[in-house]
Scaffold this motif. Structure first.
Motif, PDB file in Angstrom:
ATOM      1  N   GLU A 271       0.829  -1.206   0.000  1.00  0.00           N
ATOM      2  CA  GLU A 271       0.000   0.000   0.000  1.00  0.00           C
ATOM      3  C   GLU A 271       0.862   1.255   0.000  1.00  0.00           C
ATOM      4  O   GLU A 271       0.523   2.246  -0.659  1.00  0.00           O
ATOM      5  N   GLU A 272       1.949   1.230   0.748  1.00  0.00           N
ATOM      6  CA  GLU A 272       2.860   2.375   0.764  1.00  0.00           C
ATOM      7  C   GLU A 272       3.384   2.659  -0.640  1.00  0.00           C
ATOM      8  O   GLU A 272       3.362   3.810  -1.109  1.00  0.00           O
ATOM      9  N   ARG A 273       3.840   1.609  -1.323  1.00  0.00           N
ATOM     10  CA  ARG A 273       4.347   1.780  -2.682  1.00  0.00           C
ATOM     11  C   ARG A 273       3.240   2.282  -3.606  1.00  0.00           C
ATOM     12  O   ARG A 273       3.473   3.132  -4.472  1.00  0.00           O
ATOM     13  N   ARG A 274       2.021   1.782  -3.410  1.00  0.00           N
ATOM     14  CA  ARG A 274       0.905   2.184  -4.275  1.00  0.00           C
ATOM     15  C   ARG A 274       0.605   3.669  -4.113  1.00  0.00           C
ATOM     16  O   ARG A 274       0.377   4.382  -5.108  1.00  0.00           O
ATOM     17  N   LEU A 275       0.576   4.156  -2.876  1.00  0.00           N
ATOM     18  CA  LEU A 275       0.298   5.574  -2.655  1.00  0.00           C
ATOM     19  C   LEU A 275       1.360   6.447  -3.308  1.00  0.00           C
ATOM     20  O   LEU A 275       1.052   7.505  -3.878  1.00  0.00           O
ATOM     21  N   GLN A 276       2.606   6.020  -3.228  1.00  0.00           N
ATOM     22  CA  GLN A 276       3.679   6.770  -3.877  1.00  0.00           C
ATOM     23  C   GLN A 276       3.525   6.720  -5.397  1.00  0.00           C
ATOM     24  O   GLN A 276       3.713   7.731  -6.088  1.00  0.00           O
TER      25      GLN A 276
END
Length: 311
Positions: A271-276
């Motif tokens: 999810e962190e990578r997706r938001l970025q």
């Protein structure tokens, strides 16, 4: 669906940038006191640049972003052609994102509302089977309405694939899942992709991976919205423990700052990578949109840049 991954075109763009830098360097050397560049050397570098641009333009472009890259190279890397205020660039950027049609947007809005209501009730302590079945029927009818929309764009097909996978595997905020308190009603519970067919499971996992690597799919998985939603983005960042802040300088300009989550959980890191990743599409517009939203609605996340000390 996977944007910005046309490797031959990216390599050709890199070569164009290198050749353009060589031309610029040669031109600055014309007045060099010891090693002045002559017209022949400048022309040699210009010919190499022209060939590199021709090679770039000859590579098939798969979306609007790649067409834009080719146009910028052909127009000698200038912005003079943007005389329409950037509308042409905006149109090509939008073409790189498979936007759903109006009927699908309407059908999906109804499904989203029904899905959230049903999912929220499933986690409620006052849960009864009768009400749960009623809400499931409402959601099922809304799903049928999504599937009944004829695909007019590639985005329509992406939305159908998302709704199908979400219903098949469920969301990550279910109370029976590990770390469900940090889950989302819109992300797919990968651990729940479990059918009687290994082939079917492999298909569903590949669909998830494709959704995760497209901007439309990332927006759906992150916030359950077809378009980029700054409120949903900030809420997901807060839920997964991703530090976010806005620095406001003395001249009023703003900059976004991000930290890393303190977790080894694969889902949270995904999810962190997706938001970025979501902020890399139409980068400038989304950064401004998110920064303005935080300044207006999350004052605790806004900090003033220290003034420079007087000389």
């Amino acid at each position: 669906m996977r944007m910005h991954m046309n490797q031959p075109l990216l390599a050709a763009k890199g070569l164009v940038a290198q050749r353009a830098a060589n031309v610029a360097r040669e031109r600055t050397m014309t007045d060099h006191p010891k090693f002045p560049a002559d017209a022949a050397s400048i022309q040699e570098q210009q010919d190499k640049l022209d060939r590199a641009i021709a090679e770039l333009v000859a590579i098939p472009a798969h979306n609007g972003i790649e067409i834009l890259m080719q146009l910028e190279a052909m127009l000698d890397r200038t912005d003079e052609w943007m005389c329409n205020g950037g509308a042409f660039e905006q149109a090509l950027t939008a073409a790189a994102r498979p936007q759903p049609s109006a009927p699908m947007i309407s059908a999906f809005a109804s499904f989203r509302a029904a899905w959230v209501t049903m999912s929220d009730y499933d986690n409620a302590s006052t849960h009864t089977d009768k009400e749960a079945l009623r809400l499931q029927d409402v959601m099922s009818d809304a799903s049928d309405a999504v599937f009944a929309v004829g695909c007019a764009t590639a985005g329509d097909f992406v939305v159908k694939a998302y709704v199908n996978l979400l219903w098949h595997a469920g969301h990550t905020a279910a109370s029976n899942l590990p770390n469900g308190e940090t889950g989302s009603f819109f992300d797919i519970a990968l651990s729940q992709i479990d059918s009687d067919s290994k082939f079917t499971d492999a298909y569903y996992r590949s669909v998830y991976d494709d959704l995760d690597h497209s901007d439309l799919g990332a927006c759906l998985l992150a916030t359950g919205n077809i378009d980029f939603d700054p409120l949903g983005w900030v809420e997901r960042a807060d839920t997964i423990g991703m530090p976010v802040s806005v620095i406001v300088r003395a001249d009023g300009t703003k900059s976004l700052n991000f930290g890393f989550i303190d977790s080894d959980d694969d889902r949270l890191r995904r999810e962190e990578r997706r938001l970025q990743q979501m902020l890399t599409f139409d980068h400038r517009a989304r950064w401004h949109l998110l920064a303005d939203f935080i300044v207006s609605n999350r004052p605790a996340l806004v900090f003033a840049a220290p003034e420079k000390a007087a000389a």
